[in-house]
Structure formats: structure tokens, C-alpha cells
Write an enzyme that holds these catalytic residues in place. Structure first.
Site, mmCIF file in Angstrom:
data_model
loop_
_atom_site.group_PDB
_atom_site.id
_atom_site.type_symbol
_atom_site.label_atom_id
_atom_site.label_comp_id
_atom_site.label_asym_id
_atom_site.label_seq_id
_atom_site.Cartn_x
_atom_site.Cartn_y
_atom_site.Cartn_z
ATOM 1 N N LYS A 1 0.941 6.842 17.985
ATOM 2 C CA LYS A 1 1.305 7.519 18.743
ATOM 3 C C LYS A 1 0.802 8.328 19.635
ATOM 4 O O LYS A 1 1.178 8.817 20.953
ATOM 5 C CB LYS A 1 1.671 8.285 17.245
ATOM 6 C CG LYS A 1 1.783 8.458 16.757
ATOM 7 C CD LYS A 1 2.478 9.324 15.342
ATOM 8 C CE LYS A 1 1.411 9.801 14.635
ATOM 9 N NZ LYS A 1 0.372 9.276 13.938
ATOM 10 N N ARG B 1 6.700 15.747 9.909
ATOM 11 C CA ARG B 1 5.994 14.772 8.759
ATOM 12 C C ARG B 1 6.605 15.200 7.362
ATOM 13 O O ARG B 1 5.690 14.461 7.215
ATOM 14 C CB ARG B 1 4.312 15.475 8.757
ATOM 15 C CG ARG B 1 3.789 14.502 9.396
ATOM 16 C CD ARG B 1 1.622 14.803 10.075
ATOM 17 N NE ARG B 1 1.085 13.928 9.311
ATOM 18 C CZ ARG B 1 0.365 13.683 10.917
ATOM 19 N NH1 ARG B 1 0.926 13.994 11.992
ATOM 20 N NH2 ARG B 1 -0.892 12.976 10.330
ATOM 21 N N ARG C 1 -12.069 3.473 15.886
ATOM 22 C CA ARG C 1 -11.252 4.399 16.897
ATOM 23 C C ARG C 1 -12.310 5.897 17.037
ATOM 24 O O ARG C 1 -13.264 5.534 16.299
ATOM 25 C CB ARG C 1 -10.390 5.151 15.916
ATOM 26 C CG ARG C 1 -9.906 6.371 17.339
ATOM 27 C CD ARG C 1 -8.815 7.200 16.861
ATOM 28 N NE ARG C 1 -8.302 7.230 15.690
ATOM 29 C CZ ARG C 1 -7.415 7.968 15.335
ATOM 30 N NH1 ARG C 1 -6.127 7.894 15.583
ATOM 31 N NH2 ARG C 1 -7.657 8.899 14.151
ATOM 32 N N ARG D 1 -13.209 10.590 14.712
ATOM 33 C CA ARG D 1 -12.920 11.679 14.101
ATOM 34 C C ARG D 1 -13.466 12.137 12.721
ATOM 35 O O ARG D 1 -13.903 11.067 11.947
ATOM 36 C CB ARG D 1 -11.232 11.873 14.096
ATOM 37 C CG ARG D 1 -11.015 12.149 15.149
ATOM 38 C CD ARG D 1 -9.767 11.796 15.766
ATOM 39 N NE ARG D 1 -8.495 12.481 14.096
ATOM 40 C CZ ARG D 1 -7.371 11.755 14.348
ATOM 41 N NH1 ARG D 1 -6.784 11.840 15.366
ATOM 42 N NH2 ARG D 1 -6.500 12.203 13.422
ATOM 43 N N ARG E 1 -4.985 9.330 4.340
ATOM 44 C CA ARG E 1 -3.765 9.690 4.972
ATOM 45 C C ARG E 1 -2.639 8.946 5.161
ATOM 46 O O ARG E 1 -1.423 8.941 5.054
ATOM 47 C CB ARG E 1 -4.716 9.429 6.641
ATOM 48 C CG ARG E 1 -5.216 11.175 6.483
ATOM 49 C CD ARG E 1 -6.236 11.389 7.781
ATOM 50 N NE ARG E 1 -6.204 10.615 9.306
ATOM 51 C CZ ARG E 1 -6.316 9.750 10.734
ATOM 52 N NH1 ARG E 1 -7.791 9.406 9.922
ATOM 53 N NH2 ARG E 1 -5.461 8.798 11.231
HETATM 54 P P1 AP5 Z 1 -3.759 6.416 18.117
HETATM 55 O O1 AP5 Z 1 -3.100 6.680 19.133
HETATM 56 O O2 AP5 Z 1 -5.226 7.587 18.100
HETATM 57 O O3 AP5 Z 1 -2.734 6.338 16.304
HETATM 58 P P2 AP5 Z 1 -2.027 7.184 16.107
HETATM 59 O O4 AP5 Z 1 -0.828 7.401 15.784
HETATM 60 O O5 AP5 Z 1 -1.807 8.701 17.038
HETATM 61 O O6 AP5 Z 1 -2.581 8.141 15.305
HETATM 62 P P3 AP5 Z 1 -3.796 9.496 14.497
HETATM 63 O O7 AP5 Z 1 -4.714 8.781 13.543
HETATM 64 O O8 AP5 Z 1 -3.972 10.344 15.169
HETATM 65 O O9 AP5 Z 1 -2.656 9.311 13.590
HETATM 66 P P4 AP5 Z 1 -2.501 10.599 12.215
HETATM 67 O O10 AP5 Z 1 -1.198 10.987 12.684
HETATM 68 O O11 AP5 Z 1 -3.031 10.194 11.136
HETATM 69 O O12 AP5 Z 1 -3.205 12.150 12.500
HETATM 70 P P5 AP5 Z 1 -3.194 12.858 13.312
HETATM 71 O O13 AP5 Z 1 -4.070 13.891 14.577
HETATM 72 O O14 AP5 Z 1 -1.696 13.322 13.920
HETATM 73 O O15 AP5 Z 1 -4.245 4.748 17.518
HETATM 74 C C1 AP5 Z 1 -5.274 4.567 16.981
HETATM 75 C C2 AP5 Z 1 -6.596 3.445 17.476
HETATM 76 O O16 AP5 Z 1 -5.503 2.149 17.949
HETATM 77 C C3 AP5 Z 1 -6.821 3.602 18.432
HETATM 78 O O17 AP5 Z 1 -8.482 3.825 18.512
HETATM 79 C C4 AP5 Z 1 -6.359 3.403 20.122
HETATM 80 O O18 AP5 Z 1 -7.225 2.454 20.694
HETATM 81 C C5 AP5 Z 1 -5.600 1.894 19.398
HETATM 82 N N1 AP5 Z 1 -4.481 1.534 19.334
HETATM 83 C C6 AP5 Z 1 -3.451 2.428 19.680
HETATM 84 N N2 AP5 Z 1 -3.051 1.114 20.156
HETATM 85 C C7 AP5 Z 1 -3.214 -0.140 19.734
HETATM 86 C C8 AP5 Z 1 -2.757 -1.505 20.287
HETATM 87 N N3 AP5 Z 1 -1.129 -1.622 20.782
HETATM 88 N N4 AP5 Z 1 -3.733 -2.448 19.978
HETATM 89 C C9 AP5 Z 1 -4.402 -2.105 19.742
HETATM 90 N N5 AP5 Z 1 -5.299 -1.159 19.168
HETATM 91 C C10 AP5 Z 1 -4.500 -0.275 19.061
HETATM 92 O O19 AP5 Z 1 -3.448 14.486 12.200
HETATM 93 C C11 AP5 Z 1 -4.283 14.754 11.743
HETATM 94 C C12 AP5 Z 1 -4.393 15.455 10.429
HETATM 95 O O20 AP5 Z 1 -4.186 16.516 11.083
HETATM 96 C C13 AP5 Z 1 -3.823 15.357 9.264
HETATM 97 O O21 AP5 Z 1 -3.930 14.095 8.171
HETATM 98 C C14 AP5 Z 1 -2.803 16.941 8.597
HETATM 99 O O22 AP5 Z 1 -4.338 16.980 7.913
HETATM 100 C C15 AP5 Z 1 -2.657 17.508 10.133
HETATM 101 N N6 AP5 Z 1 -2.078 17.420 10.704
HETATM 102 C C16 AP5 Z 1 -1.223 17.222 11.800
HETATM 103 N N7 AP5 Z 1 0.104 17.128 11.904
HETATM 104 C C17 AP5 Z 1 0.657 18.040 10.791
HETATM 105 C C18 AP5 Z 1 1.601 17.729 9.908
HETATM 106 N N8 AP5 Z 1 3.087 17.580 11.637
HETATM 107 N N9 AP5 Z 1 2.038 18.438 9.243
HETATM 108 C C19 AP5 Z 1 0.693 18.967 8.411
HETATM 109 N N10 AP5 Z 1 -0.208 18.720 8.959
HETATM 110 C C20 AP5 Z 1 -0.417 17.514 10.084
HETATM 111 MG MG MG Z 2 -2.939 10.848 16.997
#
Ligand code: AP5
Ligand code: MG
Length: 217
Positions: free
Chosen positions: A14, A89, A128, A161, A172
Site C-alpha cells: 500500500k 481498517r 523491509r 520498523r 498484524r
Molecule cells: P509496503 O509498501 O511497506 O507495504 P504496506 O502495505 O504499506 O505495509 P504496512 O506494513 O505499512 O501495512 P500495515 O497496514 O501493517 O502498516 P501501517 O503502517 O498502515 O511494502 C512492504 C515491503 O514489500 C517493502 O519492503 C516493499 O519494498 C516490498 N514490496 C512492495 N511491493 C512489492 C512488490 N510488488 N513486489 C515485491 N516487493 C514489494 O500500520 C501500522 C500500525 O499502525 C497498525 O498495526 C496499527 O497499530 C496502526 N494503525 C495504522 N492505521 C490504523 C487504522 N486505520 N486504525 C487503527 N490503527 C491503525
Molecule cells: Mg505502509
């Protein structure tokens, strides 16, 4: 103008895609995880509260998250649309978003679901590396930086992270299936969901997303 909700499990891509789409489509990225991490870095009360949940791989309470998004959406750069990354979410967050957009006279244009199998999600999270300054993401194997440990875009140091530890990653992914996956039906029922194959290379996923968003707007 388009309000696009990017759905997908932790590590689906994402953030990687939202950053590229931001450039291609000229829309701001609203990433709730990034906003919480900024607050954490600035040691705000919101950051301290969010940390407890993030470190455990749990969701931050809806009320707190919705209030943060409401404030972000009210800024002028969101008047013409936005890319939502990591929000909503939960069903409660999805309802709140519908209401916030209705108050702006807007609605969601499309919900691309970046589909990636859980075992691939784990491999993505394990390798990552994220840039300290602007949250650019790299992967040790799939998307390595030109110079190890340094961000290609702004030269800042890369870090892993805190919630990418093995135990938290698993939680997660569980939380995603328990609380967020039900949103797929919520949006499918409204005719907004489009499935994107997230296991293709980054550029191909980007092209598929651009085509889907342009078709919907
Ligand atoms: P990346 O692009 O970083 O993936 P992502 O989908 O953004 O994954 P996240 O871990 O950021 O999602 P998340 O939803 O768990 O975390 P968030 O920060 O939102 O890609 C991942 C890896 O893959 C990278 O190394 C990249 O290079 C590689 N990659 C990407 N595309 C690729 C491809 N096509 N092929 C190969 N490799 C590839 O949330 C973190 C925490 O915040 C949550 O756990 C929660 O506690 C809190 N939080 C955030 N939003 C909310 C909400 N709305 N409500 C409540 N709590 C929330
Ligand atoms: Mg992300």
C-alpha cells in the site's frame, strides 16, 4: 475528483504504491500508520497512545484514528481527492469515512484491493527497510536501495520498523484478517472493490492501479 482507498494486508504494498500514485496522479497520500509514526517521533500524546497498540500489532482505537483522519482531510490539499493508505481498517472506520466525505460533498471513487498471499506478506515485512526522513520503503531482496542502509531519494538512514518483529508481524496479519478483511465485502457490495494482483513486480502493480483509477474517475 477521486478519493481512493487502498486495501491490502500488512506488507501488500500500500505504502509503496501510494507514494508512486501520489506522483503520477498528483493526489495527497493519507497513511494513518505514517501519521502515527510521525506523532511517535515528535513525542506527542497521540504518538504515546498509538505506540502501545502499534508495538503489539493491535489497532489504535477507532475514535482516535477517525479524529486524526478528519483533521487531515480538512486540509486544503485534500479538496480534490486523496489516496487513503491503511484507513479504514474496521467497519466503524469505513462508516465514519463515508460520513466525513459526505460532509465534504464527496464519496469514494474506488477501493483497489492489492491481493498478496499471507506467506508472501511475511517475507515482505521481514525484509523491509524504511527511510527515517520520509518513510520511503525498500526491501532487502525485492527492492534494495542502491547503497545499503541509505535511502535512494533523500540520503537518510534506513531502519526496520519496531512492528516488523516476527511476533508482531504475525499478530498484524491476524488482526488484518479478523478486523479489516470484512471491509472487502462492505466495498464489494457497494460496487467499489477492484482486485489487483499484488504479487507482480512493483511497476506492473502501479500500472494496473493507474488504469483502474483512471477508469473509475
Ligand atoms: P509496503 O509498501 O511497506 O507495504 P504496506 O502495505 O504499506 O505495509 P504496512 O506494513 O505499512 O501495512 P500495515 O497496514 O501493517 O502498516 P501501517 O503502517 O498502515 O511494502 C512492504 C515491503 O514489500 C517493502 O519492503 C516493499 O519494498 C516490498 N514490496 C512492495 N511491493 C512489492 C512488490 N510488488 N513486489 C515485491 N516487493 C514489494 O500500520 C501500522 C500500525 O499502525 C497498525 O498495526 C496499527 O497499530 C496502526 N494503525 C495504522 N492505521 C490504523 C487504522 N486505520 N486504525 C487503527 N490503527 C491503525
Ligand atoms: Mg505502509
Amino acid at each position: 475528483m477521486p478519493f481512493v482507498v487502498l486495501m491490502g494486508g500488512p506488507g501488500a504494498g500500500k505504502g509503496t504504491q501510494a507514494r508512486q500514485l501520489k506522483e503520477t496522479l498528483g493526489l495527497p497520500q493519507i497513511a494513518t500508520g505514517d501519521l502515527f509514526r510521525e506523532n511517535l517521533q515528535n513525542e506527542t500524546e497521540l504518538g504515546k497512545l498509538a505506540k502501545r497498540y502499534m508495538d503489539a500489532g493491535e489497532l489504535v482505537p477507532d475514535e482516535v484514528t477517525v479524529a486524526m483522519v478528519k483533521e487531515r482531510l480538512s486540509r486544503p490539499d485534500c479538496a480534490n481527492g486523496a489516496l487513503l493508505d491503511g484507513f479504514p481498517r474496521t467497519i466503524a472506520q469505513a462508516r465514519a469515512l463515508d460520513q466525513l466525505l459526505a460532509e465534504m460533498g464527496e464519496r469514494i471513487s474506488l477501493v483497489p484491493y492489492i491481493h498478496v498471499d499471507p506467506d508472501v506478506l511475511l517475507r515482505r515485512l521481514a525484509g523491509r527497510w524504511t527511510c527515517r526522513a520520509n518513510g520511503h520503503v525498500f526491501h532487502l531482496i525485492f527492492n534494495p536501495p542502491k547503497e545499503p542502509g541509505i535511502c535512494d531519494y533523500d540520503g537518510s538512514p534506513l531502519y526496520q520498523r519496531a512492528d516488523d518483529s516476527e511476533e508482531t508481524q504475525k499478530r498484524r496479519i491476524e488482526v488484518y484478517f479478523e478486523q479489516t478483511a470484512p471491509l472487502l465485502d462492505y466495498y464489494r457490495d457497494r460496487g467499489l472493490l477492484v482486485e489487483i494482483d499484488g504479487e507482480q513486480d512493483i511497476e506492473q502493480v502501479h500500472r494496473d492501479l493507474v488504469a483502474a483509477i483512471q477508469k473509475a474517475s
